[in-house]
Motif scaffolding. Sequence first.
Motif, PDB file in Angstrom:
ATOM      1  N   LYS A 174      29.142  40.241  43.797  1.00  0.00           N
ATOM      2  CA  LYS A 174      30.569  40.095  44.110  1.00  0.00           C
ATOM      3  C   LYS A 174      30.977  38.637  44.268  1.00  0.00           C
ATOM      4  CE  LYS A 174      31.445  44.692  45.935  1.00  0.00           C
ATOM      5  NZ  LYS A 174      31.794  45.545  47.082  1.00  0.00           N
ATOM      6  N   SER A 175      29.983  37.755  44.382  1.00  0.00           N
ATOM      7  CA  SER A 175      30.286  36.318  44.408  1.00  0.00           C
ATOM      8  C   SER A 175      30.876  35.860  43.078  1.00  0.00           C
ATOM      9  CB  SER A 175      29.015  35.507  44.703  1.00  0.00           C
ATOM     10  OG  SER A 175      28.496  35.830  45.965  1.00  0.00           O
ATOM     11  N   GLN A 187      45.619  49.389  47.011  1.00  0.00           N
ATOM     12  CA  GLN A 187      44.702  50.086  46.112  1.00  0.00           C
ATOM     13  C   GLN A 187      44.420  49.276  44.847  1.00  0.00           C
ATOM     14  OE1 GLN A 187      43.083  53.135  46.647  1.00  0.00           O
ATOM     15  NE2 GLN A 187      43.836  52.763  48.720  1.00  0.00           N
ATOM     16  N   PHE A 188      43.172  49.383  44.360  1.00  0.00           N
ATOM     17  CA  PHE A 188      42.793  48.709  43.118  1.00  0.00           C
ATOM     18  C   PHE A 188      43.365  49.452  41.916  1.00  0.00           C
ATOM     19  CE2 PHE A 188      38.959  47.764  45.848  1.00  0.00           C
ATOM     20  CZ  PHE A 188      39.275  46.415  46.044  1.00  0.00           C
ATOM     21  N   THR A 189      43.720  48.712  40.873  1.00  0.00           N
ATOM     22  CA  THR A 189      44.094  49.330  39.608  1.00  0.00           C
ATOM     23  C   THR A 189      42.819  49.760  38.885  1.00  0.00           C
ATOM     24  OG1 THR A 189      43.984  47.255  38.355  1.00  0.00           O
ATOM     25  CG2 THR A 189      46.087  47.776  39.446  1.00  0.00           C
ATOM     26  N   LEU A 190      42.968  50.569  37.835  1.00  0.00           N
ATOM     27  CA  LEU A 190      41.801  50.997  37.058  1.00  0.00           C
ATOM     28  C   LEU A 190      41.087  49.801  36.442  1.00  0.00           C
ATOM     29  CD1 LEU A 190      43.201  54.179  35.255  1.00  0.00           C
ATOM     30  CD2 LEU A 190      41.636  54.081  37.205  1.00  0.00           C
ATOM     31  N   GLU A 191      41.866  48.810  35.998  1.00  0.00           N
ATOM     32  CA  GLU A 191      41.272  47.605  35.400  1.00  0.00           C
ATOM     33  C   GLU A 191      40.480  46.824  36.443  1.00  0.00           C
ATOM     34  OE1 GLU A 191      44.447  48.491  35.136  1.00  0.00           O
ATOM     35  OE2 GLU A 191      44.585  49.029  33.002  1.00  0.00           O
ATOM     36  N   GLU A 192      41.014  46.722  37.665  1.00  0.00           N
ATOM     37  CA  GLU A 192      40.321  46.002  38.734  1.00  0.00           C
ATOM     38  C   GLU A 192      39.036  46.728  39.141  1.00  0.00           C
ATOM     39  OE1 GLU A 192      44.212  43.910  40.870  1.00  0.00           O
ATOM     40  OE2 GLU A 192      43.592  45.947  41.433  1.00  0.00           O
ATOM     41  N   ILE A 193      39.072  48.045  39.129  1.00  0.00           N
ATOM     42  CA  ILE A 193      37.871  48.821  39.447  1.00  0.00           C
ATOM     43  C   ILE A 193      36.770  48.530  38.441  1.00  0.00           C
ATOM     44  CG2 ILE A 193      36.908  51.168  39.512  1.00  0.00           C
ATOM     45  CD1 ILE A 193      39.596  52.062  40.743  1.00  0.00           C
ATOM     46  N   GLU A 194      37.138  48.434  37.167  1.00  0.00           N
ATOM     47  CA  GLU A 194      36.138  48.142  36.130  1.00  0.00           C
ATOM     48  C   GLU A 194      35.539  46.746  36.314  1.00  0.00           C
ATOM     49  OE1 GLU A 194      34.797  50.250  33.927  1.00  0.00           O
ATOM     50  OE2 GLU A 194      35.995  51.717  35.044  1.00  0.00           O
ATOM     51  N   ILE A 196      35.249  45.181  39.267  1.00  0.00           N
ATOM     52  CA  ILE A 196      34.393  45.258  40.457  1.00  0.00           C
ATOM     53  C   ILE A 196      33.067  45.941  40.117  1.00  0.00           C
ATOM     54  CG2 ILE A 196      34.160  46.309  42.752  1.00  0.00           C
ATOM     55  CD1 ILE A 196      37.212  45.875  43.060  1.00  0.00           C
ATOM     56  N   LYS A 197      33.105  46.929  39.240  1.00  0.00           N
ATOM     57  CA  LYS A 197      31.885  47.649  38.867  1.00  0.00           C
ATOM     58  C   LYS A 197      30.837  46.737  38.223  1.00  0.00           C
ATOM     59  CE  LYS A 197      33.325  52.440  38.134  1.00  0.00           C
ATOM     60  NZ  LYS A 197      33.476  53.502  37.109  1.00  0.00           N
ATOM     61  N   LYS A 198      31.274  45.599  37.724  1.00  0.00           N
ATOM     62  CA  LYS A 198      30.340  44.682  37.070  1.00  0.00           C
ATOM     63  C   LYS A 198      29.433  43.961  38.065  1.00  0.00           C
ATOM     64  CE  LYS A 198      33.392  43.763  33.111  1.00  0.00           C
ATOM     65  NZ  LYS A 198      34.224  42.767  32.421  1.00  0.00           N
ATOM     66  N   HIS A 199      29.748  44.073  39.382  1.00  0.00           N
ATOM     67  CA  HIS A 199      29.020  43.253  40.360  1.00  0.00           C
ATOM     68  C   HIS A 199      27.529  43.570  40.412  1.00  0.00           C
ATOM     69  CE1 HIS A 199      29.477  46.781  43.043  1.00  0.00           C
ATOM     70  NE2 HIS A 199      28.455  46.283  43.720  1.00  0.00           N
ATOM     71  N   PRO A 234      25.361  50.881  36.762  1.00  0.00           N
ATOM     72  CA  PRO A 234      25.847  50.553  35.414  1.00  0.00           C
ATOM     73  C   PRO A 234      25.188  51.345  34.285  1.00  0.00           C
ATOM     74  CG  PRO A 234      24.249  48.912  36.090  1.00  0.00           C
ATOM     75  CD  PRO A 234      24.404  49.855  37.254  1.00  0.00           C
ATOM     76  N   ASP A 235      24.114  52.100  34.556  1.00  0.00           N
ATOM     77  CA  ASP A 235      23.316  52.657  33.456  1.00  0.00           C
ATOM     78  C   ASP A 235      23.284  54.177  33.410  1.00  0.00           C
ATOM     79  OD1 ASP A 235      22.521  50.120  32.416  1.00  0.00           O
ATOM     80  OD2 ASP A 235      21.123  49.923  34.098  1.00  0.00           O
ATOM     81  N   ASN A 236      24.102  54.856  34.218  1.00  0.00           N
ATOM     82  CA  ASN A 236      24.153  56.333  34.216  1.00  0.00           C
ATOM     83  C   ASN A 236      22.762  56.955  34.349  1.00  0.00           C
ATOM     84  OD1 ASN A 236      26.446  55.527  31.794  1.00  0.00           O
ATOM     85  ND2 ASN A 236      27.136  56.609  33.618  1.00  0.00           N
ATOM     86  N   LEU A 237      21.977  56.416  35.294  1.00  0.00           N
ATOM     87  CA  LEU A 237      20.615  56.924  35.495  1.00  0.00           C
ATOM     88  C   LEU A 237      20.638  58.222  36.298  1.00  0.00           C
ATOM     89  CD1 LEU A 237      18.777  53.615  36.480  1.00  0.00           C
ATOM     90  CD2 LEU A 237      18.954  54.642  34.202  1.00  0.00           C
ATOM     91  N   SER A 238      19.767  59.170  35.952  1.00  0.00           N
ATOM     92  CA  SER A 238      19.634  60.387  36.748  1.00  0.00           C
ATOM     93  C   SER A 238      18.549  60.187  37.802  1.00  0.00           C
ATOM     94  CB  SER A 238      19.306  61.585  35.853  1.00  0.00           C
ATOM     95  OG  SER A 238      18.154  61.302  35.084  1.00  0.00           O
ATOM     96  N   SER A 239      18.391  61.159  38.668  1.00  0.00           N
ATOM     97  CA  SER A 239      17.580  61.022  39.876  1.00  0.00           C
ATOM     98  C   SER A 239      16.192  60.435  39.650  1.00  0.00           C
ATOM     99  CB  SER A 239      17.443  62.381  40.552  1.00  0.00           C
ATOM    100  OG  SER A 239      16.627  62.292  41.698  1.00  0.00           O
TER     101      SER A 239
END
Length: 362
Positions: A174-175, A187-194, A196-199, A234-239
């Motif tokens: 997040k830095s 509230q975050f927009t959908l673009e802002e959420i994407e 943030i997800k990169k952190h 980020p990688d859609n990993l399962s359990s």
Amino acid sequence: MRLVPIECVRPNTVLGKTLYDIEGRVLLKSGVILGEKVISKIRELNILSLYIIDEYSSDEIEDIIKPELRQKAIITIKEAFSDINKFTVADKYSKKEEQYYENIGNMTEDLIDEILNNKEVTLSLVDIRSMDNYIYAHSVNVAIISLILGIKLKLPKSKLKALCMGALLHDIGKSFIPKEILNKSDQFTLEEIEVIKKHSSLGYRYLSDSYNLSSHSKMIVLQHHERIDGRGYPDNLSSDKINVLSKIVSIANIYDYLSTDSPNKRAMFPNDVLEYLMSNAGIIFDYDMVNIFCKIVVPFTKGTLVNLSNGDKAIVEENTPNLPLRPAIKILDSHDKNRVGLKINLSNDPSLIIDEICYQID
């Protein structure tokens, strides 16, 4: 001592827990009587909740670590996160980077020793934080919560160290996220959420070539938003593909996020947080870990005022082992005056539940 939103704090209330500024300096010591001007100043500092002492709750709630150590840990993380964007390519492989990891490593040892020396490893205290130091206090809290769960899972000390290091650094990416997004108050927009997800990927990329950090700690930074059902990032990993320590931090991360005030939302009631975890066990979070975690959390500390499903108001008198949502209570206010003063152990009365925490008995 009980936690109350700042807007419900009345003049002449006694402060129950010392307040610190972003640099770890004491702002107000516990025991101070809060006047209207002081309460207004606290609001200006973006502190949204306070621990108070009143006629309902005078008992002290012991933090699992000393306040001085908590503040030292917050400052250590703040300095580390702040330095990242100042590092040049040359700095990244110099003594500056070594010192950066050494400080966090020393803090990890201190936190582990402090918690291991604590006789009763339960989680009952919510940390009070200014929105200005939210991300640093959150990182420390996630490390503490992760260690509590890791100890209950009987992890060896080497794994606890990797767990704590990874938890302290889990949001380091997040830095690299614009501050105007992170500190946004609505509230975050959908673009802002994407963005943030990169952190998690950004943090992992930054730490990936460091020999000062274990592979387990790096995986925590990368995987703490993965889900058991494979729908995380980020990688859609399962359990079976998610690191065990990452699963622990995933629970600690969401517990602290939901149970404390943050820049764009107010804290949820602790019973709602536990119900969220339990309803998502085996979907978002590891099922067995959630079951263990929910047995070591104390959502309603002694002295908490609560509204019951039948309209009565009550005070929590004792917690019931392994049944965190079913404490023993005493009725303080009821439409049926004969019920006032009645003591009930909710573990023996399935028809009655706690709806929410309340802050005043009018």
